[in-house]
Write an enzyme that holds these catalytic residues in place. Structure first.
Site, PDB file in Angstrom:
ATOM      1  N   LYS A 180       0.885  -1.187   0.000  1.00  0.00           N
ATOM      2  CA  LYS A 180       0.000   0.000   0.000  1.00  0.00           C
ATOM      3  C   LYS A 180       0.917   1.229   0.000  1.00  0.00           C
ATOM      4  O   LYS A 180       1.421   1.652   1.032  1.00  0.00           O
ATOM      5  CB  LYS A 180      -0.874  -0.031   1.252  1.00  0.00           C
ATOM      6  CG  LYS A 180      -2.202   0.707   1.150  1.00  0.00           C
ATOM      7  CD  LYS A 180      -2.127   2.150   0.770  1.00  0.00           C
ATOM      8  CE  LYS A 180      -1.770   3.074   1.903  1.00  0.00           C
ATOM      9  NZ  LYS A 180      -1.589   4.491   1.439  1.00  0.00           N
ATOM     10  N   GLU A 255       9.461   2.331  10.821  1.00  0.00           N
ATOM     11  CA  GLU A 255      10.525   3.339  10.713  1.00  0.00           C
ATOM     12  C   GLU A 255       9.845   4.686  10.551  1.00  0.00           C
ATOM     13  O   GLU A 255       9.039   4.877   9.643  1.00  0.00           O
ATOM     14  CB  GLU A 255      11.422   3.052   9.501  1.00  0.00           C
ATOM     15  CG  GLU A 255      12.429   1.940   9.735  1.00  0.00           C
ATOM     16  CD  GLU A 255      13.367   2.211  10.904  1.00  0.00           C
ATOM     17  OE1 GLU A 255      13.617   3.381  11.237  1.00  0.00           O
ATOM     18  OE2 GLU A 255      13.816   1.232  11.514  1.00  0.00           O
ATOM     19  N   CYS A 289      13.658  11.770   6.183  1.00  0.00           N
ATOM     20  CA  CYS A 289      13.521  11.439   7.607  1.00  0.00           C
ATOM     21  C   CYS A 289      14.817  11.737   8.357  1.00  0.00           C
ATOM     22  O   CYS A 289      14.798  12.041   9.543  1.00  0.00           O
ATOM     23  CB  CYS A 289      13.149   9.973   7.748  1.00  0.00           C
ATOM     24  SG  CYS A 289      14.223   8.876   6.817  1.00  0.00           S
ATOM     25  N   GLU A 387       9.055  17.315  14.127  1.00  0.00           N
ATOM     26  CA  GLU A 387       9.517  17.159  12.748  1.00  0.00           C
ATOM     27  C   GLU A 387       8.720  18.074  11.815  1.00  0.00           C
ATOM     28  O   GLU A 387       7.497  18.015  11.790  1.00  0.00           O
ATOM     29  CB  GLU A 387       9.347  15.701  12.293  1.00  0.00           C
ATOM     30  CG  GLU A 387       9.940  15.446  10.929  1.00  0.00           C
ATOM     31  CD  GLU A 387       9.726  14.014  10.447  1.00  0.00           C
ATOM     32  OE1 GLU A 387       8.589  13.503  10.537  1.00  0.00           O
ATOM     33  OE2 GLU A 387      10.708  13.413   9.956  1.00  0.00           O
TER      34      GLU A 387
HETATM   35  P1  NAD Z   1       2.353   9.084   6.847  1.00  0.00           P
HETATM   36  O1  NAD Z   1       2.517   8.464   8.180  1.00  0.00           O
HETATM   37  O2  NAD Z   1       1.344  10.154   6.688  1.00  0.00           O
HETATM   38  O3  NAD Z   1       1.959   7.962   5.761  1.00  0.00           O
HETATM   39  C1  NAD Z   1       2.765   6.830   5.537  1.00  0.00           C
HETATM   40  C2  NAD Z   1       1.898   5.729   4.963  1.00  0.00           C
HETATM   41  O4  NAD Z   1       0.938   5.328   5.942  1.00  0.00           O
HETATM   42  C3  NAD Z   1       1.099   6.146   3.731  1.00  0.00           C
HETATM   43  O5  NAD Z   1       1.063   5.078   2.811  1.00  0.00           O
HETATM   44  C4  NAD Z   1      -0.273   6.403   4.297  1.00  0.00           C
HETATM   45  O6  NAD Z   1      -1.302   6.254   3.354  1.00  0.00           O
HETATM   46  C5  NAD Z   1      -0.363   5.341   5.370  1.00  0.00           C
HETATM   47  N1  NAD Z   1      -1.335   5.596   6.433  1.00  0.00           N
HETATM   48  C6  NAD Z   1      -1.842   6.787   6.836  1.00  0.00           C
HETATM   49  N2  NAD Z   1      -2.709   6.590   7.853  1.00  0.00           N
HETATM   50  C7  NAD Z   1      -2.729   5.262   8.106  1.00  0.00           C
HETATM   51  C8  NAD Z   1      -3.403   4.440   9.070  1.00  0.00           C
HETATM   52  N3  NAD Z   1      -4.248   4.944   9.968  1.00  0.00           N
HETATM   53  N4  NAD Z   1      -3.172   3.111   9.040  1.00  0.00           N
HETATM   54  C9  NAD Z   1      -2.316   2.586   8.158  1.00  0.00           C
HETATM   55  N5  NAD Z   1      -1.647   3.306   7.223  1.00  0.00           N
HETATM   56  C10 NAD Z   1      -1.849   4.633   7.204  1.00  0.00           C
HETATM   57  O7  NAD Z   1       3.790   9.568   6.381  1.00  0.00           O
HETATM   58  P2  NAD Z   1       4.163  10.362   5.043  1.00  0.00           P
HETATM   59  O8  NAD Z   1       3.676  11.768   5.159  1.00  0.00           O
HETATM   60  O9  NAD Z   1       3.770   9.569   3.838  1.00  0.00           O
HETATM   61  O10 NAD Z   1       5.753  10.325   5.108  1.00  0.00           O
HETATM   62  C11 NAD Z   1       6.525  11.257   5.807  1.00  0.00           C
HETATM   63  C12 NAD Z   1       6.992  10.649   7.116  1.00  0.00           C
HETATM   64  O11 NAD Z   1       7.728   9.463   6.858  1.00  0.00           O
HETATM   65  C13 NAD Z   1       7.960  11.560   7.860  1.00  0.00           C
HETATM   66  O12 NAD Z   1       7.639  11.549   9.227  1.00  0.00           O
HETATM   67  C14 NAD Z   1       9.315  10.904   7.626  1.00  0.00           C
HETATM   68  O13 NAD Z   1      10.269  11.194   8.624  1.00  0.00           O
HETATM   69  C15 NAD Z   1       8.940   9.470   7.615  1.00  0.00           C
HETATM   70  N6  NAD Z   1       9.957   8.645   6.937  1.00  0.00           N
HETATM   71  C16 NAD Z   1      10.696   7.796   7.697  1.00  0.00           C
HETATM   72  C17 NAD Z   1      11.688   7.019   7.102  1.00  0.00           C
HETATM   73  C18 NAD Z   1      12.499   6.064   7.902  1.00  0.00           C
HETATM   74  O14 NAD Z   1      13.026   5.109   7.340  1.00  0.00           O
HETATM   75  N7  NAD Z   1      12.631   6.265   9.195  1.00  0.00           N
HETATM   76  C19 NAD Z   1      11.911   7.118   5.724  1.00  0.00           C
HETATM   77  C20 NAD Z   1      11.117   7.991   4.982  1.00  0.00           C
HETATM   78  C21 NAD Z   1      10.132   8.743   5.595  1.00  0.00           C
END
Ligand code: NAD
Length: 485
Positions: A180, A255, A289, A387
């Site tokens: 997803k 992560e 991130c 963040e």
């Molecule tokens: P997000 O948490 O909004 O979404 C991530 C994923 O989760 C998306 O596919 C989204 O559709 C899904 N999602 C949203 N709500 C959900 C729920 N209730 N249940 C299950 N899935 C759900 O994050 P984003 O805005 O897409 O990405 C940015 C974030 O990702 C930042 O905080 C960044 O630091 C982090 N990030 C971390 C790493 C790492 O490896 N640590 C790498 C890249 C990005």
């Protein structure tokens, strides 16, 4: 299907049980460099489509788990080759839907290829152990088996390499999957899955459902047919996912976000330190991130560091992501741009001095903003504890190394950290005492390589590490067998 042809006929579809199936609902995907450019209409899977995807993965699992290692290796290696030969085309698409400058977007596709090539090798390297038994006439074998059906939930900022670093080990060790991807980057995920199909992946082994996280996510987490969940994204979402997964008895890794500190000491090579700070804080529009969102600078070098940062920021070319020479593309969407601007206002209200950070106009209507450097803040302020996920960083003045280390660790996050210094003593001490999962010495906090583990500490991470052979710890279950010899 032959590669190098358009994939537009697949837009609006999910990939379930080896078939591209039209979704009941679609949503437009917009180019953040030019909001008049619609990349396409992409699937938004409903409940029934997600159920079918889970069922297809469950059905494919027994056969894939027993698939000869050579066949699995061949498919992963072919995937790596196809990604490499299509890197230009897919990189352009990634750049168009996400806003990363085209060369860097292409680099991400090449990285995805390297990940698949690495795990093609790991398929045949996976090992167990034999122990002597404490009982007479017996021996003990410890072996690894696939865990079953894994759901991968991925973010928008690394649209192809993050799905790759979940899919490649999952498939290498014999698991099936439902992917997803984030709503903002469906095209990159679609390209990756299409390439795996082209590489000969059997039907049902990998299924793609696109659409809303808040509806599809809980369904995946509630399903008794999902054995494990690998998530990358924000802390807010990750916490919900980890709690739901644990409640449902699923294995989970999450992560999440960061607030990485880059320490610059008085004895640092300033050319290197400025390069690290500019790259770590602002490249990729700060949407990493591991971004250096706190620059922790010793008093003796502070003024020169700030002057040189400001001078360098003036030279940065911020423009359309597909334009030749662009160094920094737009922010990914209106919501993220508003979040960046909101945090700049919060910093100002708390007494911070903001340099840059204005919205920018370009030839096309997109989500452009200048990087922002924030001075005169303290580490306890919201700007330094939450963040932002944009091209916004603070410079925190500290007295010496000891204070720098304390400030770097004074955060609930623990993804990465860095230090610029010529002192072996301070770099070694920092490497040992930084409470981050990744530490960089005279390098940007954002660097990571595919053959070694990646992940954080504290609130940034939950569960086993990703990448390299350490990925095996998440994607396999350990079995201990006692055998009468
Ligand atoms: P997000 O948490 O909004 O979404 C991530 C994923 O989760 C998306 O596919 C989204 O559709 C899904 N999602 C949203 N709500 C959900 C729920 N209730 N249940 C299950 N899935 C759900 O994050 P984003 O805005 O897409 O990405 C940015 C974030 O990702 C930042 O905080 C960044 O630091 C982090 N990030 C971390 C790493 C790492 O490896 N640590 C790498 C890249 C990005």
């Amino acid at each position: 299907m032959t590669m190098n042809t358009t994939t537009e006929n697949l837009y609006g579809k999910n990939f379930i049980a080896g078939e591209w199936t039209s979704a009941a609902r679609t949503v437009p995907n917009i180019n953040p460099s030019d909001v008049t450019d619609i990349v396409g209409e992409f699937a938004s899977a409903d409940h029934g489509e997600v159920e079918q995807a889970i069922a297809a993965a469950r059905q494919a699992f027994p056969t894939w788990a027993l698939c000869p290692a050579q066949k699995r290796a061949d498919i992963l290696f072919k995937t790596a080759q196809l990604l490499t030969s299509n890197a230009g085309r897919i990189g352009t698409l990634l750049s168009r839907e996400q806003g990363r400058p085209r060369p860097e977007a292409e680099g991400e596709v090449v990285r995805a290829a390297q990940i698949f090539a690495f795990f093609a090798g790991e398929v045949v390297r996976a090992t167990g152990e034999i122990f002597p038994s404490t009982r007479p006439g017996a021996e003990v074998l410890v072996s690894r088996e696939p865990i079953g059906v894994v759901a991968a939930i991925t973010p928008w900022n690394v649209p192809i390499a993050i799905p790759a670093w979940k899919i490649a080990p999952a498939l290498a060790y014999g698991n099936c999957m439902v992917l997803k991807p984030a709503e903002l980057v469906p095209a990159s995920a679609l390209e990756l899955v299409r390439i795996l199909q082209e590489a000969g992946l059997p039907a049902g082994v990998l299924n793609l459902v696109m659409g809303s996280g808040s509806t599809i996510g809980p369904q995946l987490l509630d399903s008794p047919d999902i054995d494990a969940v690998s998530f990358t994204g924000s802390i807010a979402t990750g916490k919900k996912i980890a709690a739901a997964a644990v409640a449902g008895g699923k294995k989970v890794q999450a992560e999440m976000g960061g607030k990485s500190g880059l320490v610059v000491l008085n004895d640092a090579n300033l050319d290197i330190a400025i390069d690290c700070a500019i790259d770590g804080a602002f490249f990729w529009t700060g949407q990493r991130c591991t971004a250096s969102s706190r620059l922790i600078v010793a008093r003796g070098i502070y003024d020169e560091f700030v002057d040189r940062m400001i001078a360098r920021m003036k030279t940065l070319r911020i423009d359309h992501a597909q334009k030749e020479g662009t160094e920094i593309g737009p922010v990914v969407d209106e919501r993220q741009l508003a979040q960046n601007q909101r945090y700049i206002e919060i910093a100002k209200a708390d007494g911070g001095e903001v340099i840059g950070g204005q919205r920018l106009q370009r030839d096309t209507q997109g989500f452009y903003m200048e990087p922002a450097l924030i001075l005169n803040t303290s580490n306890g302020m919201r700007i330094n504890q939450e963040e932002v996920f944009g091209p916004v960083t603070s410079v925190l003045k500290v007295a010496d190394y000891e204070e720098a280390l304390m400030v770097a660790n004074d955060t609930r996050f623990g993804l990465s950290s860095g230090i610029c210094t010529d002192s072996l003593h301070h770099s070694t001490h920092f490497r040992r005492h930084s409470l981050a999962g990744t530490v960089a010495v005279n390098l940007t906090t954002t660097g990571s390589e595919y053959h070694v583990p990646f992940g954080g500490r504290k609130s940034s991470s939950y569960g086993a590490r990703e990448q390299g052979r350490y990925a095996m710890d998440f994607y396999t279950a350990i079995k201990t067998s006692y055998v009468r010899a």
